[in-house]
Design a protein around this motif. Sequence first.
Motif, short mmCIF file in Angstrom:
data_model
loop_
_atom_site.label_atom_id
_atom_site.label_comp_id
_atom_site.label_asym_id
_atom_site.label_seq_id
_atom_site.Cartn_x
_atom_site.Cartn_y
_atom_site.Cartn_z
N ARG A 174 0.23 -4.14 7.28
CA ARG A 174 0.87 -5.04 8.22
C ARG A 174 1.29 -4.31 9.48
NH1 ARG A 174 2.56 -9.53 6.33
NH2 ARG A 174 2.02 -10.07 8.43
N PRO A 206 2.90 -9.37 13.26
CA PRO A 206 2.27 -9.85 12.02
C PRO A 206 2.82 -11.21 11.58
CG PRO A 206 3.08 -7.60 11.75
CD PRO A 206 3.60 -8.10 13.05
N ILE A 207 2.02 -11.93 10.82
CA ILE A 207 2.44 -13.20 10.24
C ILE A 207 2.27 -13.13 8.73
CG2 ILE A 207 1.80 -15.62 9.93
CD1 ILE A 207 3.02 -15.40 12.51
N ASN A 208 3.31 -13.47 8.01
CA ASN A 208 3.20 -13.61 6.56
C ASN A 208 2.85 -15.04 6.21
OD1 ASN A 208 3.83 -11.05 5.82
ND2 ASN A 208 5.82 -11.53 4.95
N ARG A 209 3.66 -15.93 6.75
CA ARG A 209 3.55 -17.33 6.38
C ARG A 209 3.29 -18.15 7.64
NH1 ARG A 209 4.64 -20.47 1.95
NH2 ARG A 209 5.97 -22.30 2.23
N ILE A 215 11.34 -7.30 13.30
CA ILE A 215 11.23 -8.07 12.07
C ILE A 215 10.97 -7.02 11.00
CG2 ILE A 215 9.74 -9.60 10.73
CD1 ILE A 215 10.88 -11.35 12.67
N TRP A 269 6.92 -3.38 5.86
CA TRP A 269 6.41 -3.31 7.24
C TRP A 269 7.51 -3.75 8.18
CZ3 TRP A 269 6.23 -7.72 10.26
CH2 TRP A 269 6.26 -8.94 9.59
N SER A 299 15.65 -24.64 8.11
CA SER A 299 14.34 -24.80 8.74
C SER A 299 13.83 -26.23 8.62
CB SER A 299 13.35 -23.85 8.06
OG SER A 299 12.05 -24.06 8.50
N ASP A 306 3.18 -20.25 14.70
CA ASP A 306 3.28 -19.42 13.49
C ASP A 306 4.50 -18.50 13.48
OD1 ASP A 306 1.06 -20.48 12.27
OD2 ASP A 306 -0.32 -18.99 13.10
N HIS A 307 5.06 -18.26 14.65
CA HIS A 307 6.26 -17.41 14.72
C HIS A 307 7.54 -18.24 14.71
CE1 HIS A 307 4.47 -13.52 14.92
NE2 HIS A 307 3.74 -13.80 15.98
N ARG A 348 13.31 -20.03 16.47
CA ARG A 348 13.56 -19.32 15.22
C ARG A 348 14.81 -18.46 15.35
NH1 ARG A 348 9.55 -14.83 13.55
NH2 ARG A 348 10.91 -14.83 11.75
N GLY A 379 13.73 -9.36 7.11
CA GLY A 379 12.84 -10.36 7.70
C GLY A 379 12.92 -11.69 6.99
N VAL A 380 13.07 -11.65 5.68
CA VAL A 380 13.08 -12.87 4.90
C VAL A 380 14.25 -13.79 5.28
CG1 VAL A 380 13.80 -11.30 3.06
CG2 VAL A 380 13.50 -13.66 2.51
N THR A 433 14.95 -16.90 9.72
CA THR A 433 14.35 -18.22 9.49
C THR A 433 13.57 -18.76 10.69
OG1 THR A 433 16.27 -18.58 8.11
CG2 THR A 433 14.89 -20.51 8.57
N LYS A 434 12.39 -19.31 10.39
CA LYS A 434 11.53 -19.88 11.44
C LYS A 434 11.65 -21.40 11.45
CE LYS A 434 7.61 -17.75 9.95
NZ LYS A 434 6.27 -17.08 10.07
N TRP A 435 11.19 -22.02 12.55
CA TRP A 435 11.14 -23.48 12.71
C TRP A 435 12.52 -24.12 12.43
CZ3 TRP A 435 7.74 -21.47 8.72
CH2 TRP A 435 6.52 -21.03 9.22
N1 LIG Z 1 11.13 -21.09 7.46
C1 LIG Z 1 10.69 -19.86 7.11
N2 LIG Z 1 11.12 -18.78 7.76
C2 LIG Z 1 10.68 -17.55 7.43
C3 LIG Z 1 9.76 -17.36 6.35
C4 LIG Z 1 9.32 -18.51 5.68
O1 LIG Z 1 8.53 -18.44 4.72
N3 LIG Z 1 9.81 -19.75 6.06
N4 LIG Z 1 9.33 -16.07 6.04
C5 LIG Z 1 10.27 -15.00 6.35
C6 LIG Z 1 9.75 -13.67 6.12
S1 LIG Z 1 9.51 -13.18 4.52
C7 LIG Z 1 9.59 -12.76 7.14
S2 LIG Z 1 9.20 -11.13 6.85
C8 LIG Z 1 9.75 -13.19 8.55
C9 LIG Z 1 8.52 -12.87 9.31
O2 LIG Z 1 7.49 -13.51 8.63
P1 LIG Z 1 6.16 -13.99 9.31
O3 LIG Z 1 5.31 -12.75 9.35
O4 LIG Z 1 5.62 -15.02 8.39
O5 LIG Z 1 6.49 -14.52 10.67
O6 LIG Z 1 9.99 -14.58 8.68
C10 LIG Z 1 10.85 -15.11 7.75
N5 LIG Z 1 11.14 -16.48 8.11
#
Ligand SMILES: Nc1nc2c(c(=O)[nH]1)N[C@H]1C(S)=C(S)[C@@H](COP(=O)(O)O)O[C@H]1N2
Length: 360
Positions: free
Chosen positions: A203, A212-215, A261, A267, A297, A333-334, A339, A347-348, A351-353
């Motif tokens: 990563r 990077p993007i996980n999810r 992050i 990573w 989220s 995706d970010h 966020r 990172g977990v 929170t995104k979105w």
């Molecule tokens: N709503 C939401 N936010 C989230 C996640 C998610 O699954 N859902 N993944 C988290 C994780 S595990 C990490 S490491 C960071 C960065 O993840 P990304 O690489 O998917 O952006 O966002 C976090 N924010």
Amino acid sequence: MSETNTVRGPAIASRVGLLLAIAISICFVTGYLSFLIQHSHGWVPWPTRPVWLYSFTQGLHVITGVASIPLLLVKLWAVFPNLFQKPIIRSPLHAAERGSVAVLVGAMIFELFSGILNAAQWYPWAFFFPPVHYAVAWVAVGALLIHIGVKLPEIRSALAERDVDPARRTVLRTAWLATGIAALAVAGQSVPVLRRVSVLAPRSGHGPQDLPINRTAAAADIGEAAQSPDYRLAVVGAGQEKSFTRTDLQLMTQTKATLPISCVEGWSASANWEGVTVRQLLDLVDAPHGREVRVTSLEKNGLYRATTLPAAVADDRLTLVALRLNGAVLDLDHGYPCRLIAPARPGVLQTKWLSRIEVL
Ligand SMILES: Nc1nc2c(c(=O)[nH]1)N[C@H]1C(S)=C(S)[C@@H](COP(=O)(O)O)O[C@H]1N2
Ligand SMILES: [Mo]
């Protein structure tokens, strides 16, 4: 075949064992810290500075874990004949000691193997990884303490022996070299200058906007909601609620921050964020300082759809509702439309979105 006639034996086992014990201790402490930050609900004060603090501790966790693999292999090789000594049971005490070694070896192999699979983002067991990895770590450390306690006299005398013969010295040098290579192979995940030598750092910067993007938004089933003109961010204070469009947020005073992050997988990647501070929004609904804040989220399901900010994080001047990343509008995706990004946080928990920010 007596032990003294072979290269194996206490001279190697004790030296490799000492380094292994140090690596495991660092790995355990950093892992436990990570657990506390995620599950102590703020009663363990985790500082928000330096901003890279969690990248550092979690990087150490993954590096020491990976470095333990060659050390454990050499250690097992050095004591291998002892594992099958007959009679297996000589006395109740001896049986207990043998049992603790079996538990130790099993727990260690499980921890290193599951950790590696997690860092490689392969989850054959999906949801259960963190609690199991956490629980087995205590088993491993308990068994390790018993093992060291029992073997202490033997370890002492083996370490005190000055002249290690040439064949053993060669084995030891090879072990240190392998350990160094293993550590370097993953160090690039968290240490940018090492990226080029890091073959096992999966990563290191793929994804939109150099991050990077996980999810992805698709994986999180975010769908239309994030891009709908009806999107609003709800901010709930003490008896007051306001909602904001993305444009409303953009028209407020913007704060810039360079924050990493830092994923639990080891990573980490730094980026330039821009947006409004959480505190700024809380002020708009007259929320008092010193309170925990719940961030939720748009994501309907998923383990990481909500997080609670300890008061110190919520009030921090670098805790942002980010609208822009590396000079451009946040990619879907970010976390578009916005966020959470806060300093020194796993990172977990970033929170995104976002859909809702609520004072508790
Ligand atoms: N709503 C939401 N936010 C989230 C996640 C998610 O699954 N859902 N993944 C988290 C994780 S595990 C990490 S490491 C960071 C960065 O993840 P990304 O690489 O998917 O952006 O966002 C976090 N924010
Ligand atoms: Mo993560």
